[in-house]
Design a protein around this motif. Structure first.
Motif, PDB file in Angstrom:
ATOM      1  N   SER A 397       0.841  -1.175   0.024  1.00 26.11           N
ATOM      2  CA  SER A 397       0.051  -0.144   0.032  1.00 26.11           C
ATOM      3  C   SER A 397       0.984   1.140  -0.243  1.00 26.11           C
ATOM      4  CB  SER A 397      -0.911   0.115   1.297  1.00 26.11           C
ATOM      5  OG  SER A 397      -0.135   0.229   2.322  1.00 26.11           O
ATOM      6  N   MET A 398       0.181   2.504  -0.294  1.00 24.46           N
ATOM      7  CA  MET A 398       0.792   3.836  -0.261  1.00 24.46           C
ATOM      8  C   MET A 398       1.599   3.714   1.332  1.00 24.46           C
ATOM      9  SD  MET A 398      -1.022   6.595  -2.346  1.00 24.46           S
ATOM     10  CE  MET A 398      -1.639   6.220  -4.088  1.00 24.46           C
ATOM     11  N   HIS A 485      -9.689   4.399  -2.187  1.00 28.96           N
ATOM     12  CA  HIS A 485      -9.040   3.511  -1.255  1.00 28.96           C
ATOM     13  C   HIS A 485      -8.627   4.435   0.054  1.00 28.96           C
ATOM     14  CE1 HIS A 485      -5.285   6.189  -2.259  1.00 28.96           C
ATOM     15  NE2 HIS A 485      -5.604   5.969  -3.414  1.00 28.96           N
ATOM     16  N   MET A 486      -8.417   3.813   1.134  1.00 23.67           N
ATOM     17  CA  MET A 486      -8.202   4.341   2.400  1.00 23.67           C
ATOM     18  C   MET A 486      -7.169   5.521   2.151  1.00 23.67           C
ATOM     19  SD  MET A 486      -8.779   4.400   5.579  1.00 23.67           S
ATOM     20  CE  MET A 486      -9.381   3.127   6.241  1.00 23.67           C
ATOM     21  N   CYS A 524     -17.294  -0.444  -0.369  1.00 25.03           N
ATOM     22  CA  CYS A 524     -15.663  -0.831  -0.604  1.00 25.03           C
ATOM     23  C   CYS A 524     -14.879   0.142  -0.545  1.00 25.03           C
ATOM     24  CB  CYS A 524     -15.723  -1.591  -2.137  1.00 25.03           C
ATOM     25  SG  CYS A 524     -13.907  -2.284  -2.381  1.00 25.03           S
ATOM     26  N   LEU A 525     -14.062   0.353   0.503  1.00 23.86           N
ATOM     27  CA  LEU A 525     -13.070   1.374   0.785  1.00 23.86           C
ATOM     28  C   LEU A 525     -11.766   0.279   1.122  1.00 23.86           C
ATOM     29  CD1 LEU A 525     -12.224   3.922   1.539  1.00 23.86           C
ATOM     30  CD2 LEU A 525     -12.865   3.756   4.055  1.00 23.86           C
ATOM     31  N   PRO A 526     -11.090   0.132  -0.086  1.00 26.28           N
ATOM     32  CA  PRO A 526      -9.839  -0.887  -0.114  1.00 26.28           C
ATOM     33  C   PRO A 526      -9.016  -0.012   1.126  1.00 26.28           C
ATOM     34  CG  PRO A 526     -10.516  -0.388  -2.331  1.00 26.28           C
ATOM     35  CD  PRO A 526     -11.233   0.375  -1.303  1.00 26.28           C
ATOM     36  N   LYS A 546      -6.422 -10.948  -1.286  1.00 26.87           N
ATOM     37  CA  LYS A 546      -7.882 -11.047  -0.503  1.00 26.87           C
ATOM     38  C   LYS A 546      -8.658  -9.959  -0.786  1.00 26.87           C
ATOM     39  CE  LYS A 546      -5.743  -8.913   3.746  1.00 26.87           C
ATOM     40  NZ  LYS A 546      -5.566  -9.160   5.137  1.00 26.87           N
ATOM     41  N   ARG A 547      -9.792  -9.897  -0.182  1.00 25.07           N
ATOM     42  CA  ARG A 547     -10.645  -8.918  -0.797  1.00 25.07           C
ATOM     43  C   ARG A 547     -10.108  -7.477   0.262  1.00 25.07           C
ATOM     44  NH1 ARG A 547     -16.931 -10.250   0.325  1.00 25.07           N
ATOM     45  NH2 ARG A 547     -16.206 -10.216   2.342  1.00 25.07           N
ATOM     46  N   CYS A 548     -10.565  -6.616  -0.418  1.00 24.62           N
ATOM     47  CA  CYS A 548     -10.311  -5.154   0.114  1.00 24.62           C
ATOM     48  C   CYS A 548      -8.967  -4.887   0.495  1.00 24.62           C
ATOM     49  CB  CYS A 548     -11.004  -4.822   1.596  1.00 24.62           C
ATOM     50  SG  CYS A 548     -11.467  -3.548   2.107  1.00 24.62           S
ATOM     51  N   ALA A 549      -7.682  -5.296  -0.280  1.00 24.23           N
ATOM     52  CA  ALA A 549      -6.517  -4.955  -0.282  1.00 24.23           C
ATOM     53  C   ALA A 549      -6.309  -3.457  -0.910  1.00 24.23           C
ATOM     54  CB  ALA A 549      -5.537  -5.745  -1.133  1.00 24.23           C
ATOM     55  N   ASP A 550      -5.358  -2.647  -0.162  1.00 23.52           N
ATOM     56  CA  ASP A 550      -5.062  -1.552  -0.148  1.00 23.52           C
ATOM     57  C   ASP A 550      -4.113  -1.230  -1.547  1.00 23.52           C
ATOM     58  OD1 ASP A 550      -5.564   1.460  -0.250  1.00 23.52           O
ATOM     59  OD2 ASP A 550      -4.406   1.422   1.665  1.00 23.52           O
TER      60      ASP A 550
END
Length: 729
Positions: A397-398, A485-486, A524-526, A546-550
């Motif tokens: 992720s970032m 995304h988050m 859906c907010l990854p 997996k589901r919801c990866a950022d």
């Protein structure tokens, strides 16, 4: 009562020392004298039986701090106090262990300041001047100022030779105690006695017998007119008499000057204070010894009338055994890594300055990639440029990229505005900013190097299907949401500031996560969890996740992902009612739904914007119907690498611009099945912004919005960053 106190000391010292003689290494006659007085004081305050068990403190005279390190390694001395830069070398290169660190009245760190007497001098034009430094590889006298000069590109380092060689040609003459072995020209201004006999040669040594040694010596060098600028720590300024303070000025990072009292805002960086080292097998005994000595003779010691551990005034020198500004010693546990002690920022700086010698890493740029698609594009980038080698390093992720940069595991990444805010709080700095202005970057300019104070922005929008007539801002309660995304500006930071439902308005709870969980049924907010992950799909094929990866491996990640989420998966299921995304690639992403095979038959007219006032509007009206302005993405790195990363990006840009027909495009991502990989696809070129701080790039309004959101949102990455920030109260 005094008898009880004596018995307590007796048993404490018997337990601590176990008849072990503690040998303190000193680097000058004044320091030897202070050490001897400490030994006498210990004998005087301990009962005779304790003295026998204690076997007295022994003072070992060495020629320099380097000699002390050698003696401790060879079991000919036991303990010494060093500058943080020397602590790092003692631990990483010579296998010693840390046992304590100095704590000062305003924290455990020091600020590096550049002191001058000439009111016409400027930190931007130090080349050719004479310089005075506290010591080679010292925090305030070497590492921080050189890191600053390199980060601003005022000092050039070819990397083909040690940094010390380039420093010796940057300044016309210098005194850098300890530099004789690595760059003799850096000793030209030093005043210590010269001798062919090692023990009697004090010229340019890290010893008080070199008049220009340590912070006080560097100021002495400036006072005597030997140098034009002195690099010291802020604690040394206390020694300048009030009557003399008007003679001196500080050089500030922005090119101005300031009075000595303004060191908190006029400095070249901050780093850890001094620490004590010993052999690994002696750490337990040495820690107990220091605890005992501090209990007796520290600032609040029971016997401080007899001897003052942190005062050197009666011995003719400053900072003997310890800095005189020390308030107390923080005794350290065995399991404390040197990175924890000195801080990740400082350790990364030392590595960047070549403290561990040269390596392959010195000639490469390590770019952070957060998905399989980004990795593929990055590898193509590496194959298509003529510059320093590019290595593509995978993260999840970032946020993970920011942490990896801080840990010196990667070097650079382009971050959206919210993550740039986080990176700035984490000690990272901007190199370039993505420019979305279009024609100004074209070949007509004759150059890919763009300098401008105007940084084009993008806007955040809320999009719904035209057929969902009951969906509008203020009526989103219980619906399904799609967020890029988050921490994304358009998907996380800006929407919650607008009335999303009748139960939520701008005065509702300030945390975005809490607001979205309260308003939406699911979404859906990854990068999130719980109900805000239930609409997400995860990844497939090589990008299985997996589901919801950022990251882009989640098919509903980013601007493209939020639009897919609004439409639903190829079977028409798992969709949202509203998507929060950026406008700049919206039209292209709608068109790509058909070409990518994700969904068929969708046109621009099938979508509408949701305005903050409750209206709905066509997509073309985004300028009047949006959720707020988003500053451009910025490439962020560690300060010492800004010049290297900037040069790398400019060379990449020039190489790729010179061949416009090449298959690889730095600012296009469609062929990898996603959008905005590595950089926004709307990017036209890079703008040089390493001279700007993140706040000025983001703008006051956006910066304040981000600050307000994170003030009431728990963030693991900010918590990680805050653990490493030196505090100057």
């Amino acid at each position: 009562m005094r008898g009880v106190y004596a018995i307590f000391l007796f048993f404490l010292l018997v337990n601590c020392i176990r008849a072990k003689k503690m040998r303190w290494c000193t680097v000058s006659d004044p320091e030897q004298k202070k050490c001897a007085e400490l030994a006498k004081a210990l004998v005087a305050v301990l009962p005779p039986a304790a003295v026998a068990a204690f076997a007295r403190l022994s003072c070992i005279r060495a020629s320099s701090t380097t000699d002390c390190i050698d003696r401790i390694r060879a079991n000919r001395a036991d303990i010494v106090t060093l500058d943080a830069g020397e602590v790092y070398s003692a631990v990483k290169q010579f296998g010693l262990g840390t046992i304590a660190k100095e704590i000062y009245s305003d924290g455990g760190c020091v600020l590096s300041v550049a002191v001058v007497r000439n009111i016409s001098l400027d930190v931007r034009s130090l080349k050719g001047l004479r310089s005075c430094h506290s010591g080679v590889r010292w925090t305030a006298g070497w590492s921080l100022p050189l890191g600053f000069l390199l980060s601003r590109n005022y000092l050039s380092w070819s990397k083909e030779q040690p940094l010390s060689q380039d420093v010796s040609t940057f300044f016309s003459a210098s005194c850098v105690p300890g530099a004789a072995a690595i760059a003799p020209p850096l000793c030209a201004l030093c005043q210590g006695q010269k001798s062919y006999i090692r023990q009697k040669n004090y010229h340019c040594e890290t010893s008080h017998n070199e008049p220009f040694y340590n912070n006080q010596g560097a100021l002495r060098c400036l006072r005597r007119g030997a140098g034009d600028v002195a690099f010291v720590d802020h604690l040394a300024l206390e020694s300048i008499e009030d009557s003399d303070r008007d003679e001196f000025r500080l050089l500030c990072a922005d090119g101005s000057q300031a009075p000595l009292s303004h060191y908190r805002i006029c400095n070249l960086g901050r780093g850890p204070g001094g620490g004590m080292v010993t052999r690994l097998n002696l750490r337990k005994t040495a820690r107990k010894f220091l605890s005992t000595v501090q209990m007796l003779f520290g600032k609040r010691g029971k016997e401080r009338q007899r001897f003052q551990l942190f005062n050197s005034s009666s011995f003719g020198e400053n900072d003997l055994l310890f800095k005189d500004a020390t308030e107390k010693l923080a005794v350290l546990p065995d399991d404390m890594d040197v990175s924890q002690l000195l801080g990740l920022d400082y350790v990364a700086l030392l590595k960047g300055l070549g403290h561990e010698g040269s390596s392959l890493e010195d000639s490469v740029v390590r770019w952070c990639c957060i998905s399989h698609a980004e990795q593929k594009k990055c590898e193509q980038w590496a194959l298509n440029i003529k510059s320093d080698p590019l290595v593509c390093v995978r993260a999840v992720s970032m946020r993970d990229c920011i942490e990896k940069i801080k840990r010196d595991e990667v070097d650079a990444v382009s971050l959206d505005a919210t993550h740039s805010f986080i990176a700035g709080k984490c000690g990272l700095v901007p190199v370039v900013t993505e420019y979305y202005g279009g024609e100004r970057c074209g070949p007509a300019e004759g150059s890919t190097h763009l300098e401008t104070d105007v940084l084009p922005s993008v806007v955040a929008v809320a999009v719904a299907r035209r057929s969902s007539r009951s969906v509008f801002m203020g009526n989103l309660g219980g619906r399904r949401s799609c967020h890029g995304h988050m921490y994304s500006p358009a998907g996380w930071l800006l929407p919650y500031r607008h009335p999303l439902s009748l139960a939520h308005n701008s005065s509702a709870p300030c945390g975005p996560d809490r607001v979205y969980n309260d308003v939406f049924w699911k979404g859906c907010l990854p990068g999130s969890q719980g109900n805000l992950c239930k609409v997400c799909l995860g990844g497939t094929g090589e990008a299985t996740t997996k589901r919801c990866a950022d990251n882009h491996n989640e098919r509903y990640y980013g601007n493209t992902g939020a639009l897919r989420c609004l439409v639903g998966d190829p079977s028409g299921k798992s969709y949202g009612d509203v998507a929060f995304l950026e406008q700049h690639t919206l039209l292209d992403n709608i068109l790509s739904l058909n070409s990518s095979g994700w969904a068929e038959g969708w046109t621009l007219s099938d979508y509408e914007l949701l305005c903050g006032d409750g209206r709905r509007a066509p997509l073309a009206e985004w300028e009047s119907c949006n959720l707020g302005v988003i500053p451009p993405n910025s490439v962020m790195t560690r300060p010492v690498l800004t010049a290297r990363v900037y040069d790398f990006l400019m060379k990449s840009q020039e190489t790729l611009s010179a061949n416009p027909n090449a298959e690889f495009k730095l600012f296009q991502s469609q062929e990898y099945g996603e959008s905005d990989l590595l950089f926004k696809d709307a990017t036209q070129c890079f703008v040089h912004t390493s001279h700007m701080d993140p706040r000025s790039i983001l703008g006051e309004e956006f910066y304040s919005q981000a600050e307000a959101a994170f003030n009431c949102t728990h963030s693991d990455i900010l918590e990680f960053c805050n653990q490493d920030v030196c505090s100057i109260f």
